[in-house]
Design a protein around this motif. Structure first.
Motif, PDB file in Angstrom:
ATOM      1  N   LEU A   1       0.826  -1.202   0.000  1.00  0.00           N
ATOM      2  CA  LEU A   1       0.000   0.000   0.000  1.00  0.00           C
ATOM      3  C   LEU A   1       0.866   1.262   0.000  1.00  0.00           C
ATOM      4  O   LEU A   1       0.601   2.212  -0.751  1.00  0.00           O
ATOM      5  CB  LEU A   1      -0.919   0.006   1.226  1.00  0.00           C
ATOM      6  CG  LEU A   1      -2.085  -0.978   1.243  1.00  0.00           C
ATOM      7  CD1 LEU A   1      -2.819  -0.896   2.575  1.00  0.00           C
ATOM      8  CD2 LEU A   1      -3.056  -0.718   0.101  1.00  0.00           C
ATOM      9  N   LYS A   2       1.889   1.265   0.838  1.00  0.00           N
ATOM     10  CA  LYS A   2       2.767   2.436   0.922  1.00  0.00           C
ATOM     11  C   LYS A   2       3.530   2.651  -0.386  1.00  0.00           C
ATOM     12  O   LYS A   2       3.728   3.794  -0.811  1.00  0.00           O
ATOM     13  CB  LYS A   2       3.744   2.265   2.081  1.00  0.00           C
ATOM     14  CG  LYS A   2       3.088   2.336   3.453  1.00  0.00           C
ATOM     15  CD  LYS A   2       4.092   2.099   4.559  1.00  0.00           C
ATOM     16  CE  LYS A   2       3.412   2.144   5.929  1.00  0.00           C
ATOM     17  NZ  LYS A   2       4.378   1.880   7.026  1.00  0.00           N
ATOM     18  N   ARG A   3       3.949   1.548  -1.007  1.00  0.00           N
ATOM     19  CA  ARG A   3       4.671   1.666  -2.275  1.00  0.00           C
ATOM     20  C   ARG A   3       3.765   2.257  -3.359  1.00  0.00           C
ATOM     21  O   ARG A   3       4.170   3.167  -4.093  1.00  0.00           O
ATOM     22  CB  ARG A   3       5.186   0.284  -2.696  1.00  0.00           C
ATOM     23  CG  ARG A   3       6.014   0.298  -3.968  1.00  0.00           C
ATOM     24  CD  ARG A   3       6.758  -1.004  -4.154  1.00  0.00           C
ATOM     25  NE  ARG A   3       5.886  -2.163  -4.090  1.00  0.00           N
ATOM     26  CZ  ARG A   3       5.863  -3.025  -3.079  1.00  0.00           C
ATOM     27  NH1 ARG A   3       6.648  -2.848  -2.025  1.00  0.00           N
ATOM     28  NH2 ARG A   3       5.052  -4.071  -3.101  1.00  0.00           N
ATOM     29  N   HIS A   4       2.547   1.750  -3.419  1.00  0.00           N
ATOM     30  CA  HIS A   4       1.600   2.290  -4.400  1.00  0.00           C
ATOM     31  C   HIS A   4       1.274   3.749  -4.086  1.00  0.00           C
ATOM     32  O   HIS A   4       1.176   4.583  -4.999  1.00  0.00           O
ATOM     33  CB  HIS A   4       0.317   1.461  -4.393  1.00  0.00           C
ATOM     34  CG  HIS A   4      -0.743   1.983  -5.311  1.00  0.00           C
ATOM     35  ND1 HIS A   4      -0.794   1.672  -6.650  1.00  0.00           N
ATOM     36  CD2 HIS A   4      -1.791   2.825  -5.082  1.00  0.00           C
ATOM     37  CE1 HIS A   4      -1.818   2.287  -7.212  1.00  0.00           C
ATOM     38  NE2 HIS A   4      -2.443   2.990  -6.282  1.00  0.00           N
ATOM     39  N   SER A   5       1.119   4.052  -2.815  1.00  0.00           N
ATOM     40  CA  SER A   5       0.800   5.417  -2.406  1.00  0.00           C
ATOM     41  C   SER A   5       1.910   6.382  -2.799  1.00  0.00           C
ATOM     42  O   SER A   5       1.648   7.474  -3.330  1.00  0.00           O
ATOM     43  CB  SER A   5       0.571   5.463  -0.892  1.00  0.00           C
ATOM     44  OG  SER A   5       0.346   6.785  -0.455  1.00  0.00           O
ATOM     45  N   GLN A   6       3.165   5.979  -2.556  1.00  0.00           N
ATOM     46  CA  GLN A   6       4.287   6.858  -2.887  1.00  0.00           C
ATOM     47  C   GLN A   6       4.415   7.033  -4.397  1.00  0.00           C
ATOM     48  O   GLN A   6       4.716   8.137  -4.877  1.00  0.00           O
ATOM     49  CB  GLN A   6       5.579   6.280  -2.309  1.00  0.00           C
ATOM     50  CG  GLN A   6       6.758   7.240  -2.388  1.00  0.00           C
ATOM     51  CD  GLN A   6       6.486   8.549  -1.664  1.00  0.00           C
ATOM     52  OE1 GLN A   6       6.051   8.556  -0.512  1.00  0.00           O
ATOM     53  NE2 GLN A   6       6.723   9.669  -2.345  1.00  0.00           N
ATOM     54  N   GLU A   7       4.193   5.959  -5.146  1.00  0.00           N
ATOM     55  CA  GLU A   7       4.245   6.071  -6.606  1.00  0.00           C
ATOM     56  C   GLU A   7       3.182   7.040  -7.111  1.00  0.00           C
ATOM     57  O   GLU A   7       3.433   7.840  -8.020  1.00  0.00           O
ATOM     58  CB  GLU A   7       4.036   4.690  -7.239  1.00  0.00           C
ATOM     59  CG  GLU A   7       5.207   3.742  -7.050  1.00  0.00           C
ATOM     60  CD  GLU A   7       4.926   2.365  -7.607  1.00  0.00           C
ATOM     61  OE1 GLU A   7       3.773   2.134  -8.061  1.00  0.00           O
ATOM     62  OE2 GLU A   7       5.834   1.510  -7.601  1.00  0.00           O
ATOM     63  N   ARG A   8       2.020   6.956  -6.519  1.00  0.00           N
ATOM     64  CA  ARG A   8       0.936   7.856  -6.920  1.00  0.00           C
ATOM     65  C   ARG A   8       1.281   9.305  -6.596  1.00  0.00           C
ATOM     66  O   ARG A   8       1.032  10.211  -7.403  1.00  0.00           O
ATOM     67  CB  ARG A   8      -0.349   7.441  -6.201  1.00  0.00           C
ATOM     68  CG  ARG A   8      -1.579   8.230  -6.594  1.00  0.00           C
ATOM     69  CD  ARG A   8      -2.808   7.608  -5.977  1.00  0.00           C
ATOM     70  NE  ARG A   8      -4.004   8.387  -6.223  1.00  0.00           N
ATOM     71  CZ  ARG A   8      -5.216   8.037  -5.800  1.00  0.00           C
ATOM     72  NH1 ARG A   8      -5.371   6.913  -5.121  1.00  0.00           N
ATOM     73  NH2 ARG A   8      -6.255   8.800  -6.059  1.00  0.00           N
ATOM     74  N   ILE A   9       1.874   9.522  -5.431  1.00  0.00           N
ATOM     75  CA  ILE A   9       2.275  10.878  -5.043  1.00  0.00           C
ATOM     76  C   ILE A   9       3.365  11.399  -5.975  1.00  0.00           C
ATOM     77  O   ILE A   9       3.335  12.564  -6.408  1.00  0.00           O
ATOM     78  CB  ILE A   9       2.757  10.895  -3.580  1.00  0.00           C
ATOM     79  CG1 ILE A   9       1.580  10.630  -2.637  1.00  0.00           C
ATOM     80  CG2 ILE A   9       3.407  12.233  -3.243  1.00  0.00           C
ATOM     81  CD1 ILE A   9       1.977  10.507  -1.184  1.00  0.00           C
ATOM     82  N   ASP A  10       4.337  10.535  -6.298  1.00  0.00           N
ATOM     83  CA  ASP A  10       5.442  10.953  -7.173  1.00  0.00           C
ATOM     84  C   ASP A  10       4.935  11.329  -8.563  1.00  0.00           C
ATOM     85  O   ASP A  10       5.348  12.356  -9.132  1.00  0.00           O
ATOM     86  CB  ASP A  10       6.473   9.830  -7.281  1.00  0.00           C
ATOM     87  CG  ASP A  10       7.199   9.591  -5.961  1.00  0.00           C
ATOM     88  OD1 ASP A  10       7.155  10.487  -5.100  1.00  0.00           O
ATOM     89  OD2 ASP A  10       7.784   8.501  -5.798  1.00  0.00           O
ATOM     90  N   VAL A  11       4.051  10.495  -9.115  1.00  0.00           N
ATOM     91  CA  VAL A  11       3.513  10.774 -10.457  1.00  0.00           C
ATOM     92  C   VAL A  11       2.699  12.064 -10.447  1.00  0.00           C
ATOM     93  O   VAL A  11       2.822  12.906 -11.353  1.00  0.00           O
ATOM     94  CB  VAL A  11       2.652   9.590 -10.942  1.00  0.00           C
ATOM     95  CG1 VAL A  11       1.899   9.964 -12.215  1.00  0.00           C
ATOM     96  CG2 VAL A  11       3.523   8.368 -11.190  1.00  0.00           C
ATOM     97  N   THR A  12       1.887  12.227  -9.414  1.00  0.00           N
ATOM     98  CA  THR A  12       1.062  13.435  -9.321  1.00  0.00           C
ATOM     99  C   THR A  12       1.923  14.683  -9.151  1.00  0.00           C
ATOM    100  O   THR A  12       1.656  15.731  -9.754  1.00  0.00           O
ATOM    101  CB  THR A  12       0.077  13.319  -8.139  1.00  0.00           C
ATOM    102  OG1 THR A  12      -0.705  12.132  -8.284  1.00  0.00           O
ATOM    103  CG2 THR A  12      -0.851  14.520  -8.091  1.00  0.00           C
ATOM    104  N   THR A  13       2.964  14.566  -8.334  1.00  0.00           N
ATOM    105  CA  THR A  13       3.861  15.707  -8.114  1.00  0.00           C
ATOM    106  C   THR A  13       4.598  16.080  -9.400  1.00  0.00           C
ATOM    107  O   THR A  13       4.762  17.274  -9.722  1.00  0.00           O
ATOM    108  CB  THR A  13       4.880  15.376  -7.011  1.00  0.00           C
ATOM    109  OG1 THR A  13       4.181  15.034  -5.808  1.00  0.00           O
ATOM    110  CG2 THR A  13       5.783  16.566  -6.733  1.00  0.00           C
ATOM    111  N   LYS A  14       5.034  15.068 -10.131  1.00  0.00           N
ATOM    112  CA  LYS A  14       5.715  15.322 -11.403  1.00  0.00           C
ATOM    113  C   LYS A  14       4.783  16.018 -12.388  1.00  0.00           C
ATOM    114  O   LYS A  14       5.179  16.964 -13.090  1.00  0.00           O
ATOM    115  CB  LYS A  14       6.215  13.995 -11.984  1.00  0.00           C
ATOM    116  CG  LYS A  14       7.034  14.148 -13.249  1.00  0.00           C
ATOM    117  CD  LYS A  14       7.552  12.797 -13.724  1.00  0.00           C
ATOM    118  CE  LYS A  14       8.380  12.949 -14.992  1.00  0.00           C
ATOM    119  NZ  LYS A  14       8.887  11.623 -15.469  1.00  0.00           N
TER     120      LYS A  14
END
Length: 245
Positions: free
Chosen positions: A117-130
């Motif tokens: 869950l945390k890995r998916h959450s961080q990936e989502r945050i990174d993509v959104t931030t980019k």
């Protein structure tokens, strides 16, 4: 034979019950014991139950929140049960006869699941931030265009045809800028209010035995059977006296 008038039938039954009051002790005790034993046999299960509640946050991917998908990822964990009691919450239950085994398997499932869950959450945050940074860059470029076109129009050096063309470009740039600014604000809000996943609780305890409930059922059943038996007994005695007279 004539029917005998008996105005105090209720009193006779109560007196009969009182004379045999020990039945109200023996029968309920017997039914309580039998009910508890039968319940233990029928409801016999694992001695220990481990439970964990995981908050999934803003993650709504079915692969990560569907109970069947979660259980399928842990085929080696026996007696694993995953449910979603309410939105954004996942309850993980592991049962077994050994407390340490239950604790170990529960920690394994919770650890791997929460990490995913945390890995998916961080990936989502990174993509959104980019994506947000790209939009902010475009916002700055559009703002520069708007400023440039505005300066050109206000300079007074343009002929009518140029003024018309620059005005059209200014309107188009302002519309694009407004659209981009709205998207930037929306994404910023999503990031601010984004809820990260977390493990809320993780416990291992002895499984519920339902002894209290079984004893209550046995007591009620015993009292009921006692009353039925004594009423039937009294009725038979009265019937014998009636037909023998």
């Amino acid at each position: 034979m004539t029917a005998e008038k008996r105005p105090f039938v209720l009193y006779e039954y109560l007196r009969f019950f009182w004379q045999r009051k020990w039945w109200f002790l023996v029968v309920p005790l017997a039914t309580i014991v039998l009910t508890v034993i039968a319940g233990r046999l029928l409801l016999q299960g694992e001695k220990y139950t481990g439970k964990a509640v995981v908050f999934t946050g803003s993650i709504d991917v079915k692969e990560l929140t569907d109970p069947k998908n979660i259980e399928a990822k842990f085929p080696d964990v026996k007696n694993l049960d995953v449910v979603v009691p309410e939105e954004q919450y996942v309850q993980i239950t592991v049962k077994g006869d050994d407390e340490q085994d239950v604790s170990r398997e529960l920690k394994l499932v919770v650890s791997e699941y929460s990490q995913e869950l945390k890995r998916h959450s961080q990936e989502r945050i990174d993509v959104t931030t980019k994506y947000l940074h790209a939009l902010e860059k475009r916002e700055r470029a559009l703002q520069q265009k708007v400023d440039y076109y505005s300066e050109q129009i206000q300079s007074g050096r343009l002929n009518p045809e140029q003024l018309h063309d620059i005005s059209d470009l200014l309107v188009e740039s302002e519309n694009n800028l407004t659209e981009v600014m709205e998207r930037v604000n929306r994404i910023r809000g999503n990031l601010v209010f984004y809820e990260k996943p977390a493990v809320l609780s993780e416990t291992v305890a002895k499984s519920k035995t339902y002894t209290g409930q079984l004893m209550a059922v046995g007591l009620v059943l015993g009292l009921f059977l006692t009353v039925v038996w004594l009423v039937l007994w009294k009725y038979i005695l009265d019937a014998r006296r009636y037909y023998s007279s």
